[in-house]
Design an enzyme around this catalytic site. Structure first.
Site, PDB file in Angstrom:
ATOM      1  N   TYR A 242      58.073   8.865 -22.835  1.00  0.00           N
ATOM      2  CA  TYR A 242      58.199   9.709 -24.024  1.00  0.00           C
ATOM      3  C   TYR A 242      59.466   9.238 -24.722  1.00  0.00           C
ATOM      4  O   TYR A 242      60.550   9.353 -24.154  1.00  0.00           O
ATOM      5  CB  TYR A 242      58.346  11.184 -23.643  1.00  0.00           C
ATOM      6  CG  TYR A 242      57.073  11.965 -23.517  1.00  0.00           C
ATOM      7  CD1 TYR A 242      56.725  12.900 -24.486  1.00  0.00           C
ATOM      8  CD2 TYR A 242      56.226  11.809 -22.414  1.00  0.00           C
ATOM      9  CE1 TYR A 242      55.563  13.647 -24.369  1.00  0.00           C
ATOM     10  CE2 TYR A 242      55.071  12.539 -22.283  1.00  0.00           C
ATOM     11  CZ  TYR A 242      54.743  13.466 -23.267  1.00  0.00           C
ATOM     12  OH  TYR A 242      53.592  14.190 -23.134  1.00  0.00           O
TER      13      TYR A 242
ATOM     14  N   HIS B  91      45.027  11.703 -26.021  1.00  0.00           N
ATOM     15  CA  HIS B  91      45.879  12.577 -25.208  1.00  0.00           C
ATOM     16  C   HIS B  91      45.054  13.657 -24.508  1.00  0.00           C
ATOM     17  O   HIS B  91      45.474  14.806 -24.375  1.00  0.00           O
ATOM     18  CB  HIS B  91      46.964  13.227 -26.074  1.00  0.00           C
ATOM     19  CG  HIS B  91      48.249  13.499 -25.349  1.00  0.00           C
ATOM     20  ND1 HIS B  91      49.302  12.617 -25.357  1.00  0.00           N
ATOM     21  CD2 HIS B  91      48.644  14.532 -24.581  1.00  0.00           C
ATOM     22  CE1 HIS B  91      50.291  13.116 -24.629  1.00  0.00           C
ATOM     23  NE2 HIS B  91      49.909  14.288 -24.154  1.00  0.00           N
TER      24      HIS B  91
ATOM     25  N   ARG C 163      34.489  10.955 -16.032  1.00  0.00           N
ATOM     26  CA  ARG C 163      34.309  11.910 -14.952  1.00  0.00           C
ATOM     27  C   ARG C 163      33.442  11.379 -13.807  1.00  0.00           C
ATOM     28  O   ARG C 163      33.096  12.130 -12.898  1.00  0.00           O
ATOM     29  CB  ARG C 163      33.683  13.215 -15.492  1.00  0.00           C
ATOM     30  CG  ARG C 163      34.573  13.977 -16.473  1.00  0.00           C
ATOM     31  CD  ARG C 163      35.839  14.481 -15.810  1.00  0.00           C
ATOM     32  NE  ARG C 163      36.690  15.228 -16.738  1.00  0.00           N
ATOM     33  CZ  ARG C 163      37.687  14.700 -17.437  1.00  0.00           C
ATOM     34  NH1 ARG C 163      37.949  13.395 -17.322  1.00  0.00           N
ATOM     35  NH2 ARG C 163      38.431  15.441 -18.234  1.00  0.00           N
TER      36      ARG C 163
END
Length: 388
Positions: free
Chosen positions: A139, A285, A322
């Site tokens: 970040y 995100h 997934r």
């Protein structure tokens, strides 16, 4: 005749959905909501998963395939499978000691684990438990002094890959976090305390490993900050848009592979290539920043479909995967590598210390099976099975 390979995982949890159900029963609601939630009405969160259903693959049953090799070379290193573990903030809040559990499992199984700047283990500790194999997601701090110090710490532990996050010009409006008190500044309310009391294993593990904190950032914090002061510190330290000039400065300092995470458009892809990024991670995100955007897989299809981009940088995917079938779909439409976050947190939430290895093996078993079904030997061959 090809040899059979087994990837052991707990048979009572044969899918990520099963791990998710179990994890939800063991993690306090406020922490599970933090993991699970998206921004606004969570439409893009849902699109991330559902848009995979549009990608269809065709088998060739009379084609003879020999031994299956799921390994992939990336930045001069060969990984055992074409996926890694995404960076997630506050991992130790969702399940105590989660960063170390996952970093150890990833190193053992030779896939990358990525530590977030705002996770709950430090750069140095994760480098130690991962044998120096863990990636790091930055970040970008407001102050260059802090940025440079973090980069030096990464250099000191010989971090193999630096990932710079570019898609947080502001924190997403996440209704679940606002209700639970986990937005900035965070706070523990009576409801959260009660929820924690109903999850005794989580509570015992939290006592064993200590109250989670932003371990990497501790050297830069004043001692004894309360929660409101912590929120002020985070807003002051990380508020600010990452522009191309800031990325250029990092490219000049960082000598190893540099990856930009959060790329979804051609304009940003072109800018990333222009400053010499070794790779990009196409990501929204996890549906946590912009609800009106498109799914990560749709963005990847457009970007990976341009041969000029593919020749100049690695194009990776994060968001919505997934299953092993989803991994195969991602490679069929052009992904070079893939990252998953929530599925691995479901794994540790459901199974604790065993959750990392179990989830890795589950993805490997599913990917191996779909490659058998498609009669393929190598990951690079998956685009030949895409139904256009």
């Amino acid at each position: 005749m090809s040899k059979k390979i087994y990837f052991p995982y707990k048979s009572q949890y044969p899918s990520i959905v099963d791990l998710k159900k179990k994890a939800k029963k063991r993690i306090p609601k406020f922490a599970f909501d933090y993991l699970e939630g998206g921004c606004n009405e969570e439409l893009n969160l849902m699109r991330n998963e559902s848009d995979f259903d549009e990608i269809l693959l065709k088998p060739q049953y009379l084609h003879v395939a020999d031994d299956i090799d799921m390994s992939v070379e990336l930045f001069g290193r060969r990984y055992s499978a074409p996926f890694g573990i995404s960076p997630i903030g506050l991992q130790g809040l969702m399940w105590p000691n989660a960063p170390e559990i996952l970093a150890k499992a990833a190193a053992k199984h030779d896939i990358p684990y990525t530590l977030s700047t705002v996770s709950t283990s430090s750069i140095e500790r994760i480098a130690e438990v991962s044998d120096g194999k863990a990636w790091f997601q930055l970040y970008h701090p407001t102050e260059n002094r802090l940025r440079d110090d973090i980069l030096q710490r990464l250099t000191d532990v010989e971090c193999p890959v630096l990932v710079v996050l570019v898609d947080v010009p502001s924190f997403g409006l996440r209704y679940r976090e606002i209700k639970s008190g986990l937005s900035m500044p965070p706070k523990m309310n009576i409801s959260n305390i009660f929820q924690a009391m109903t999850r005794p294993i989580w509570g015992i593990k939290t006592l064993q490993h200590g109250i989670p904190s932003f371990a990497t950032l501790k050297p830069y914090m004043e001692k004894g900050l309360d929660l409101s002061q912590l929120g002020q510190f985070m807003n002051k330290t990380f508020t600010g848009k990452v522009n191309i000039e800031k990325v250029k400065a990092i490219r000049d300092i960082w000598k190893g592979p540099l990856v930009l995470k959060g790329i979804t458009t051609e304009e940003d892809m072109q800018a990333a290539i222009a400053i010499g990024a070794d790779g990009v991670i196409v990501s929204n995100h996890g549906g946590r920043q912009i609800d009106a955007g498109e799914s990560s897989i749709h963005s990847l299809i457009k970007l990976a479909g341009n041969p000029l981009y593919k020749e100049k940088t690695k194009i990776m995917l994060d968001g919505g995967i997934r299953s092993g079938v989803d991994l195969a779909r991602a490679h069929a439409v052009g992904s070079d590598f893939n990252f998953m976050g929530r599925p691995f947190m479901y794994g540790v939430g459901a199974l604790g210390d065993e959750g990392g290895e179990n989830t890795i093996n589950l993805f490997k078993a599913q990917l191996y099976q779909i490659m058998q079904q498609l009669s393929l030997e190598k990951i690079e061959q998956l685009p030949t099975r895409l139904i256009k």
